[in-house]
Enzyme design. Structure first.
Site, PDB file in Angstrom:
ATOM      1  N   ALA A  61      42.592  49.718  42.375  1.00 14.69           N
ATOM      2  CA  ALA A  61      42.871  48.951  41.163  1.00 14.69           C
ATOM      3  C   ALA A  61      41.911  49.364  40.060  1.00 14.69           C
ATOM      4  CB  ALA A  61      42.769  47.454  41.466  1.00 14.69           C
TER       5      ALA A  61
ATOM      6  N   ASP B 244      44.449  35.614  36.770  1.00 12.69           N
ATOM      7  CA  ASP B 244      45.064  36.947  36.815  1.00 12.69           C
ATOM      8  C   ASP B 244      46.148  37.053  37.894  1.00 12.69           C
ATOM      9  OD1 ASP B 244      45.239  39.476  35.753  1.00 12.69           O
ATOM     10  OD2 ASP B 244      43.655  40.328  36.994  1.00 12.69           O
TER      11      ASP B 244
END
Length: 614
Positions: free
Chosen positions: A278, A435
């Site tokens: 990520a 998120d």
């Protein structure tokens, strides 16, 4: 008869002896095209330099040579070449066996001397700069983003070279903008689709080249199908867990530096191939010596330095927005104030000890709910840059075909459960993950209909008790189409400035309810769409701008809005009919009662149920 300006030695037809027609032909054969052209070019270059007033060694004007008695002022006379005499080393400028006699009085004028610098400044230099810039932009677009270690090194170098980062940003904008413009101008539908796909791929590449902060922006944008083209969305989704990974050897080195032990002592088995990569780090799996399987999140090198650089640039952007008086939509507040508070949350995300605490807190909040799973943190193997957790595998929530092939999975129920999980975080726990993009959500079959797995609590936000009440009341007021209650709720959220004219705000909200600008499927079912339209047509609509000076946006609400935006994207992906308020409305009275609402509230809700038209 001699031709004018002839010299001794002329024998035929007025031509010098060595330059009659036959002689010239023989000279051309001797030099050939390849020998003559460079010499002519050199002569032309020398002439141009002389015109522009430029003098270089080897191209200086030749010394004066006595000319023929018949030569006139300003002319050039030629004579057959012979042994070089005196300083006559410039006599064969043209390489044709001639010596040129240039009178000293034929110097260039002041106007001629000024031509060269003007031409250089207005034509040559800009074109050279343009060509160099175009080459650098083209070269940057051909860089590969597959090598994670090379990307890591380049990103880290930006921390020391902010100017290079800005140039890379501008060059990337040019490359992407050119491709997006090509797609927009295409008239062929199929070709336009292909060009949009290519533009989306270029956008992803540019964000990766710019580094973790911009990858994070791409992740957020991937949850906004209402804002970007579908081709862009599909490509941006790759940023959720397909960012170029750095090598397993680098990950092992970071682990050993952080935990002060060799990997072999830490784990029975360590998989150097990352499970996912990520924006801020990547995940590896390992087996502990006691047999437990764990997931290890390893942070990228020099991440804080990159954050320092990027967030400093965003500070400048917010400062420019404030100077231009470009306010937050619907509120009279400075962007710099919002961003200052938001940076606190962003910096917490790169502190894995803080993330571990957030994870444990959320796990405790959901411990009694069977349809949510949050991995358990392994404290003894966690540091500021390494986070070790229980390994909980699942299918990514946006892999719809895989979800549909799993027995007992109900996508509509999953969307509803996700919305209710966030209602609990907003209004019961007062603490939420900001998120919820698809890369942080997965599903397994450990619960009927599907169990939600929540990962990555690096970005979490805490709400004040009054703000929790405010979120509940805003939802309830939209369901009830109650503008007065909505204004009261906005006040509890901290979004009203002191001395705000509540009546003006109420009138605007009421108009939004009446015209359907603010709506929910739940409120439409209860009031009736025809009635809403009829009410709206009878009233003069107040201006939205009338309320901006009375509103402000606390940073917590900005993160609430961001979470709901991403949540809506995921919910719509699972169920096309998804709407957040409709999904949570039935749960609101229950939470209100848990928060201490009395029998008066419950009686009021029952009364509304029976008095509202259906």
């Amino acid at each position: 008869m001699r031709a004018p300006c002839s010299v001794p030695g002329n024998t035929r037809g007025g031509f010098p002896a060595r330059f009659d027609k036959a002689g010239f032909a023989s000279t051309r054969r001797r030099h050939g095209r390849s020998g003559l052209a460079p010499k002519i070019l050199a002569g032309g270059l020398a002439s141009a330099m002389l015109l522009s007033g430029t003098t270089l060694r080897g191209f200086a004007a030749p010394p004066a040579v006595p000319s023929s008695p018949l030569s006139t002022r300003g002319s050039v006379s030629f004579r057959p070449s012979g042994p070089s005499r005196g300083g006559d080393r410039h006599g064969q400028v043209l390489g044709l066996g001639l010596r040129a006699s240039v009178p000293t009085k034929a110097a260039p004028s002041r106007t001629a001397l000024a031509v060269g610098p003007i031409v250089m400044g207005t034509v040559v230099v800009p074109n050279v700069v343009l060509l160099v810039t175009a080459f650098l932009i083209w070269r940057g677009g051909r860089m590969s983003v597959e090598d994670g270690d090379a990307m890591q090194t380049m990103w880290a170098s930006y921390a020391k070279k902010p100017g290079a980062r800005m140039r890379a940003l501008m060059a990337g904008a040019v490359r992407f903008g050119f491709m997006a413009l090509r797609a927009k101008l295409s008239r062929n539908k199929e070709k336009r689709h292909q060009l949009n796909v290519s533009a989306g791929q270029q956008l992803v590449k540019e964000l990766v080249l710019l580094g973790p902060t911009y990858v994070k922006l791409g992740q957020i944008a991937s949850c906004r199908p209402d804002f970007l083209l579908d081709e862009y969305i599909q490509e941006l989704k790759r940023l959720q867990d397909e960012v170029p990974a750095f090598s397993g050897a680098r990950a092992a080195r970071i682990l050993e530096e952080e935990l002060n032990k060799p990997v072999s002592e830490l784990f029975k088995d360590f998989d150097e191939k990352p499970l996912a990569a990520a924006s801020l780090g990547q995940v590896h799996t390992a087996t502990m010596h006691d047999g437990r399987k764990v997931a290890i999140k390893v942070q990228r090198d020099r991440l804080k330095e990159m954050y320092d650089l990027d967030l400093a640039q965003f500070d400048k952007v917010t400062g420019i927005l404030d100077k231009l008086k470009i306010g937050v939509q619907g509120a009279d507040q400075k962007w710099s104030e919002i961003f200052k508070e938001a940076k606190v949350v962003l910096y917490r995300e790169i502190d894995y000890i803080s993330e571990a605490e957030n994870t444990k807190r959320c796990e405790a909040n959901f411990k009694d709910i069977k349809w949510i799973k949050i991995p358990t943190v392994i404290d003894e193997l966690t540091t500021e840059h390494v986070l070790t957790m229980e390994f909980v595998p699942g299918v990514k929530i946006d892999k719809l075909e895989k979800l549909d092939s799993m027995p007992g999975i109900d996508r509509t129920l999953l969307a509803k459960r996700l919305a209710q999980a966030y209602l609990l975080q907003f209004c019961k726990h007062g603490f939420f993950n900001t998120d919820p993009h698809p890369g942080n959500l997965a599903v397994d079959t450990q619960c009927k209909g599907g169990r939600l797995i929540l990962y990555d609590f690096g970005q979490a936000c805490e709400l004040q008790d009054s703000q929790c009440d405010g979120v509940l009341q805003v939802i309830q007021s939209i369901v009830d189409l109650d503008a007065k209650a909505c204004v009261e709720a906005i006040g509890k959220l901290g979004a009203l400035k002191p001395g705000a004219n509540r009546q003006v705000i109420q009138d605007v909200i009421q108009n939004n309810f009446d015209t359907g600008k603010v709506k929910s499927k739940r409120s439409k079912r209860r009031a009736g769409l025809a009635e809403i339209e009829e009410l709206g047509s009878k009233k003069k609509a107040p201006k939205q701008s009338d309320t901006a000076k009375y509103l402000q946006l606390p940073a917590q609400l900005a993160f609430v809005a961001r979470a709901i935006t991403q949540l809506n994207g995921v919910g719509t992906l699972l169920d096309e009919e998804f709407e957040f308020i409709d999904a949570v409305a039935a749960k609101v009275p229950e939470i209100q009662m848990e928060r201490g609402a009395g029998l008066d509230y419950l009686a009021g809700q029952v009364f509304k149920q029976f008095t509202r038209p259906t």
